[in-house]
Write an enzyme that holds these catalytic residues in place. Structure first.
Site, PDB file in Angstrom:
ATOM      1  N   THR A 409      -4.202   7.839   5.350  1.00  0.00           N
ATOM      2  CA  THR A 409      -3.829   6.758   6.280  1.00  0.00           C
ATOM      3  C   THR A 409      -3.743   7.370   7.664  1.00  0.00           C
ATOM      4  O   THR A 409      -2.866   7.981   8.040  1.00  0.00           O
ATOM      5  CB  THR A 409      -2.500   6.195   5.950  1.00  0.00           C
ATOM      6  OG1 THR A 409      -2.431   5.896   4.628  1.00  0.00           O
ATOM      7  CG2 THR A 409      -2.138   5.077   6.875  1.00  0.00           C
ATOM      8  N   GLU A 429      -3.248   8.481   0.556  1.00  0.00           N
ATOM      9  CA  GLU A 429      -1.948   7.968   0.129  1.00  0.00           C
ATOM     10  C   GLU A 429      -0.817   8.867   0.608  1.00  0.00           C
ATOM     11  O   GLU A 429      -0.547   8.863   1.785  1.00  0.00           O
ATOM     12  CB  GLU A 429      -1.898   7.750  -1.391  1.00  0.00           C
ATOM     13  CG  GLU A 429      -1.081   6.525  -1.843  1.00  0.00           C
ATOM     14  CD  GLU A 429       0.368   6.454  -1.426  1.00  0.00           C
ATOM     15  OE1 GLU A 429       0.646   5.728  -0.458  1.00  0.00           O
ATOM     16  OE2 GLU A 429       1.244   7.063  -2.068  1.00  0.00           O
ATOM     17  N   GLU A 448      -3.835   7.591  -4.921  1.00  0.00           N
ATOM     18  CA  GLU A 448      -3.736   6.157  -4.583  1.00  0.00           C
ATOM     19  C   GLU A 448      -3.228   5.300  -5.741  1.00  0.00           C
ATOM     20  O   GLU A 448      -2.676   4.224  -5.517  1.00  0.00           O
ATOM     21  CB  GLU A 448      -5.105   5.649  -4.119  1.00  0.00           C
ATOM     22  CG  GLU A 448      -5.042   4.630  -3.006  1.00  0.00           C
ATOM     23  CD  GLU A 448      -4.581   5.255  -1.700  1.00  0.00           C
ATOM     24  OE1 GLU A 448      -3.553   4.809  -1.183  1.00  0.00           O
ATOM     25  OE2 GLU A 448      -5.236   6.182  -1.191  1.00  0.00           O
ATOM     26  N   ASP A 451       0.051   3.554  -5.896  1.00  0.00           N
ATOM     27  CA  ASP A 451       0.302   2.305  -5.169  1.00  0.00           C
ATOM     28  C   ASP A 451       0.367   1.107  -6.117  1.00  0.00           C
ATOM     29  O   ASP A 451       0.730   0.000  -5.699  1.00  0.00           O
ATOM     30  CB  ASP A 451      -0.780   2.052  -4.105  1.00  0.00           C
ATOM     31  CG  ASP A 451      -0.430   2.679  -2.769  1.00  0.00           C
ATOM     32  OD1 ASP A 451       0.640   3.303  -2.653  1.00  0.00           O
ATOM     33  OD2 ASP A 451      -1.227   2.545  -1.816  1.00  0.00           O
ATOM     34  N   SER A 470      -2.851  -2.440  -1.387  1.00  0.00           N
ATOM     35  CA  SER A 470      -2.617  -1.617  -0.195  1.00  0.00           C
ATOM     36  C   SER A 470      -1.872  -2.423   0.863  1.00  0.00           C
ATOM     37  O   SER A 470      -1.801  -3.651   0.802  1.00  0.00           O
ATOM     38  CB  SER A 470      -3.962  -1.163   0.373  1.00  0.00           C
ATOM     39  OG  SER A 470      -3.779  -0.565   1.630  1.00  0.00           O
ATOM     40  N   SER A 471      -1.331  -1.693   1.836  1.00  0.00           N
ATOM     41  CA  SER A 471      -0.741  -2.329   3.018  1.00  0.00           C
ATOM     42  C   SER A 471      -1.616  -2.138   4.251  1.00  0.00           C
ATOM     43  O   SER A 471      -1.242  -2.557   5.347  1.00  0.00           O
ATOM     44  CB  SER A 471       0.624  -1.713   3.305  1.00  0.00           C
ATOM     45  OG  SER A 471       1.487  -1.916   2.223  1.00  0.00           O
ATOM     46  N   GLY A 492       2.285   3.399   5.215  1.00  0.00           N
ATOM     47  CA  GLY A 492       2.654   2.693   3.989  1.00  0.00           C
ATOM     48  C   GLY A 492       2.903   1.226   4.298  1.00  0.00           C
ATOM     49  O   GLY A 492       2.191   0.611   5.100  1.00  0.00           O
TER      50      GLY A 492
HETATM   51  N1  GLU Z   1      -1.398   4.104   0.247  1.00  0.00           N
HETATM   52  C1  GLU Z   1      -0.891   3.316   1.341  1.00  0.00           C
HETATM   53  C2  GLU Z   1      -1.491   1.935   1.313  1.00  0.00           C
HETATM   54  O1  GLU Z   1      -2.609   1.783   0.955  1.00  0.00           O
HETATM   55  C3  GLU Z   1      -1.206   3.928   2.666  1.00  0.00           C
HETATM   56  C4  GLU Z   1      -0.617   5.286   2.792  1.00  0.00           C
HETATM   57  C5  GLU Z   1       0.459   5.333   3.830  1.00  0.00           C
HETATM   58  O2  GLU Z   1       0.189   5.028   4.997  1.00  0.00           O
HETATM   59  O3  GLU Z   1       1.576   5.683   3.476  1.00  0.00           O
HETATM   60  O4  GLU Z   1      -0.852   0.997   1.629  1.00  0.00           O
END
Ligand code: GLU
Length: 605
Positions: A409, A429, A448, A451, A470-471, A492
Site C-alpha cells: 500500500t 498488505e 493479503e 484481509d 480491500s480498503s 488499511g
Molecule cells: N491490505 C490493505 C487493504 O487492501 C491495505 C494495506 C494497508 O494499507 O494497510 O485494504
C-alpha cells in the site's frame, strides 16, 4: 529529507536528478534526491511516497511515455525503494482516465486465494480465529500476486511503451542500490523478528544479522534480474514460467532460518498462478456537489464506502461551522463503515448491492439517522437492497466495462501531457507482507489473505479463488468529463477516511489540495474510538467530545498522493510534507506557483 544513490547510469540520470527542477545531466557520485511534497508545472507529473519512484515516472514522461507507462515505472521502482509496501509480490487497483474519450477504466489486480484455500484456514482447532501475527507470517496468508498482471494489462491496453522500457529505471535502482533512510531503517527494526525468520529476507534486510544503519546501501541484484527477465519474456512469464513454480513452492513450504520455529505452508500451486487474471471492472461511481467521482468497485470497499459517506454528507451544508461539519463527517463515515462490514466482499462470491450502497435515496435515509450527539457504536448496517436498481449515479458512468473483460500500500498518481491520469494503490498488505522473500527473486510475498474475515459465513470470509476485501480507494474526480483530481492513500481501513476527508476538505471546506493534505486527520470506522492525529484532537477534540465523540491518538493517519488540474492548464502534484517521512511530487516542466496565490482545483465549481 534526502535520499541518495551512489552511481548513476545513462537512464538513471533521469531517475536520480529528481525534484521539481529536475534536469537531465550527468550526475557522478553520491547524489542527494531532493524530496519536495508539492510541485507545479506542465507536461505531466507524478506523486508517490518515494523520490526514486516519482523520478522514474517523470523520466518515462520526459521520454514521451504516457501516464500508464509512467505509473508502471513508478510502481516497479517502489518495489525497490519501498520494498515493504510494494512490488511484484503484491496486488492493487489501477484507475485510469483516458483523455481521448473521457472514459475511466479500472483494473482489479487484487490477489486471489488459491484454489486449495479452505474457509476455515484461519480458524484454530477450537474453531476460534488464530492469532493474527501467526496467520501473517505463513505461506497460508499469501495470495496469488496481482501487480505484475496489472502492469501487463495496463500496458497492453493503454500503454505506449514496452514493459522492458518501463521496468528499466527500477532495474537500475535495484542494481545500483540506494542508501537506506531513517524510515526504512525503522521499518526494518520494527519487523526484525519477522525478517529474521525467513533466510532470503534476512539476507537483504539484516546484513550480518543486524539492523543496518542509515546510509547503508541496499542493492537488490535478484530483483534487478527479475525485472530484466520480465522485460525480456513479458509479464505472463511471471505466471507461467519457472518463477511461478518457485513462488508456489515457497508458499507451500516456506524456508525458515535455523533456530526459528517452522511456519504454516499454504496450498498455492503453479496452476493458481497460471489461472490468475486482473480483470477490467466497472468503476464505482458517485457524484458530490456537481463533481463525478470514480473509484474502485468490490473487491475493494473503497469506492462504495467513500461514495456512500459523501452521498450522506451531501444532505448537509458543510460550509458553516467547522466542528459541526467534522462531526457529520465522523458520523457519516461511521454509518458507511457499518454497511461496508456487512455487504462488501468479492462479487464473484457474494451479491454486493453496489448501486444501493451508492444511491442518493439510500444515503438520505442513512443521513436522517445522524443525531445531535454521536450514535452509539457499533451502528447497525442499513438495508440498501431496495435502492439497488435505482442509483442516480449509475447513469453517470462513462465506461461500462462488463462485456469488455480480458485475461488478466502505496498510492501513486501520474498525469501526462495529454491529460491522461492514473490513480493506483497497491500493497503487500502488512509492512514486509508475509515476511517471505522469494529466494533468488528479490521481492517479498504479500499476506493479503489475512484481509479476509477469519470467521466463516460473512461477505468477506475465505473461499477458494476469492479476492479478500480491500480498503484501497484510488479515486479520480471529473467535472463534465474532464479530470479535476486524482487521489489515494495507504493505511488499511483508514485509507477510506483519509481519501474521504481530503476530498471533503477541498470540495466542502474550500481548501487547496496541499492544505487539504496537510490538515489534521481523524478516522471513524464504526468503532467506539475515533482514531485521530494529535493536531486534530488539539484543535477539535473538546468540541467534538461535547457531541459524544471519543478519541484515541494516532501518530499520523495516511500518506496521500494526489494531483489536481489548476485553472489555466497547470498541474499540481502533491503529497505529504511529514507523514511517513514525507512523499515526493514532481512535474515534467516546473513553474512557479501562481503569484496571485494558491488556487483551488475545485474553486471554479
Ligand atoms: N491490505 C490493505 C487493504 O487492501 C491495505 C494495506 C494497508 O494499507 O494497510 O485494504
Amino acid at each position: 529529507m534526502f535520499r541518495r544513490v551512489l552511481t548513476v547510469g545513462a537512464v538513471a540520470v533521469g531517475v536520480v536528478t529528481g525534484g521539481g527542477a529536475a534536469a537531465h545531466g550527468a550526475v557522478r557520485g553520491p547524489q542527494a534526491l531532493p524530496q519536495q511534497p508539492v510541485a507545479y508545472g506542465t507536461g505531466g507529473g507524478a506523486a508517490t511516497m518515494s523520490p526514486y519512484a516519482t523520478a522514474s515516472a517523470v523520466d518515462v514522461l520526459r521520454r514521451g511515455g504516457n501516464a500508464v507507462d509512467a505509473a508502471v515505472a513508478a510502481a516497479a521502482t517502489l518495489g525497490v525503494s519501498e520494498p515493504f509496501v510494494a512490488g511484484p509480490g503484491g496486488g492493487g487497483y489501477f484507475v485510469y482516465y483516458r483523455a481521448r474519450d473521457h472514459k475511466v477504466f479500472t483494473i482489479d489486480g487484487r490477489e486471489k486465494a488459491p484454489a486449495g484455500a479452505r474457509p476455515d484456514m484461519f480458524l484454530g482447532p477450537d474453531g476460534k480465529p488464530v492469532d493474527f501475527e501467526q496467520a501473517v507470517e505463513s505461506g497460508e496468508s499469501v495470495g496469488v500476486p496481482g501487480n505484475v498482471a496489472t502492469w501487463g494489462v495496463a500496458l497492453d491496453r493503454f500503454g505506449s511503451r514496452s514493459l522492458r522500457a518501463v521496468l528499466r529505471p527500477a532495474e537500475l535502482v535495484a542494481r545500483q542500490g540506494f542508501e537506506l533512510d531513517q524510515a526504512l531503517v525503522d521499518a526494518i527494526s520494527k519487523n526484525q523478528a519477522k525478517l529474521a525468520r525467513f533466510p532470503a529476507s534476512a539476507r537483504y534486510y539484516l546484513p550480518g544479522g543486524k539492523v543496518p544503519a542509515v546510509g547503508h546501501v541496499l542493492r537488490n541484484p535478484h530483483l534487478a534480474a527479475t525485472y530484466a527477465q520480465l522485460g525480456r519474456h513479458g509479464w505472463r512469464w511471471f505466471y507461467t514460467g519457472p518463477l511461478a513454480d518457485e513462488l508456489s513452492a515457497a508458499v507451500r513450504n516456506p524456508a525458515t532460518s535455523p533456530g526459528t520455529p517452522p511456519v504454516a505452508g499454504g496450498t498455492m500451486t503453479a496452476k493458481d498462478l497460471r489461472d490468475y487474471s486482473a480483470p477490467l471492472r466497472d468503476p464505482a461511481t458517485w457524484s458530490h456537489r456537481g463533481y463525478d467521482l470514480y473509484g474502485m468497485a468490490p473487491s475493494s470497499s473503497g469506492g462504495t464506502t467513500v461514495g456512500e459517506a459523501m452521498n450522506i454528507l451531501e444532505n448537509f451544508n458543510l460550509s458553516g461551522d467547522r466542528v459541526e461539519a467534522l462531526y457529520r463527517y465522523l458520523e457519516a463515515s461511521k454509518l458507511a463503515f457499518a454497511d461496508r462490514g456487512k455487504y462488501v466482499g468479492d462479487t464473484a462470491y457474494v451479491k454486493v448491492p453496489v448501486h444501493g450502497l451508492l444511491s442518493k435515496a439510500y444515503a438520505k435515509q442513512r443521513a436522517a439517522l445522524i443525531a445531535e450527539t454521536a450514535l452509539p457504536t457499533p451502528v447497525a448496517p442499513g438495508d440498501p437492497s431496495p435502492f439497488d436498481g435505482t442509483s442516480a449515479t449509475r447513469k453517470r458512468a462513462y465506461a461500462r466495462m462488463s462485456t469488455d473483460r480480458e485475461q488478466h500500500t502505496n498510492h501513486l498518481v501520474v498525469a501526462d501531457r495529454d491529460g491522461n491520469v492514473v490513480s493506483y494503490t497497491n500493497t503487500i498488505e502488512q509492512i514486509a507482507g508475509s515476511g517471505i522473500t522469494l529466494p533468488g527473486r528479490g521481492f517479498l510475498l504479500n499476506n493479503e489473505l489475512t484481509d479476509f474475515n477469519f470467521p466463516t459465513g460473512t461477505a468477506n470470509s475465505v473461499a477458494p479463488g476469492k479476492r479478500p476485501r480491500s480498503s484501497m480507494s484510488p479515486t479520480i474526480v471529473l467535472r463534465d468529463g474532464r479530470p479535476i483530481e486524482a487521489i489515494g492513500s495507504p493505511g488499511g481501513s483508514t485509507i477510506i477516511t483519509t481519501v474521504l476527508q481530503s476530498l471533503i476538505n477541498q470540495i466542502d471546506f474550500g481548501m487547496s489540495l496541499p492544505a487539504a493534505i496537510e490538515a489534521p486527520r481523524a478516522s471513524q470506522r464504526n468503532g467506539a474510538v475515533t482514531d485521530a492525529e494529535p493536531g486534530f484532537i488539539a484543535r477539535y477534540g473538546d468540541a467534538l467530545k461535547a457531541k459524544g465523540e471519543t478519541f484515541g491518538s494516532a501518530d499520523y493517519i495516511g500518506i496521500v498522493a494526489a494531483l489536481s488540474f489548476l485553472p489555466g492548464g497547470r498541474l499540481q502534484t502533491a503529497t505529504e510534507s511529514w507523514r511517513g517521512g514525507g512523499g515526493s511530487a514532481m512535474v515534467v516542466t516546473p513553474k512557479n506557483p501562481d503569484p496571485r496565490g494558491e488556487q483551488d482545483a475545485f474553486g471554479e465549481g
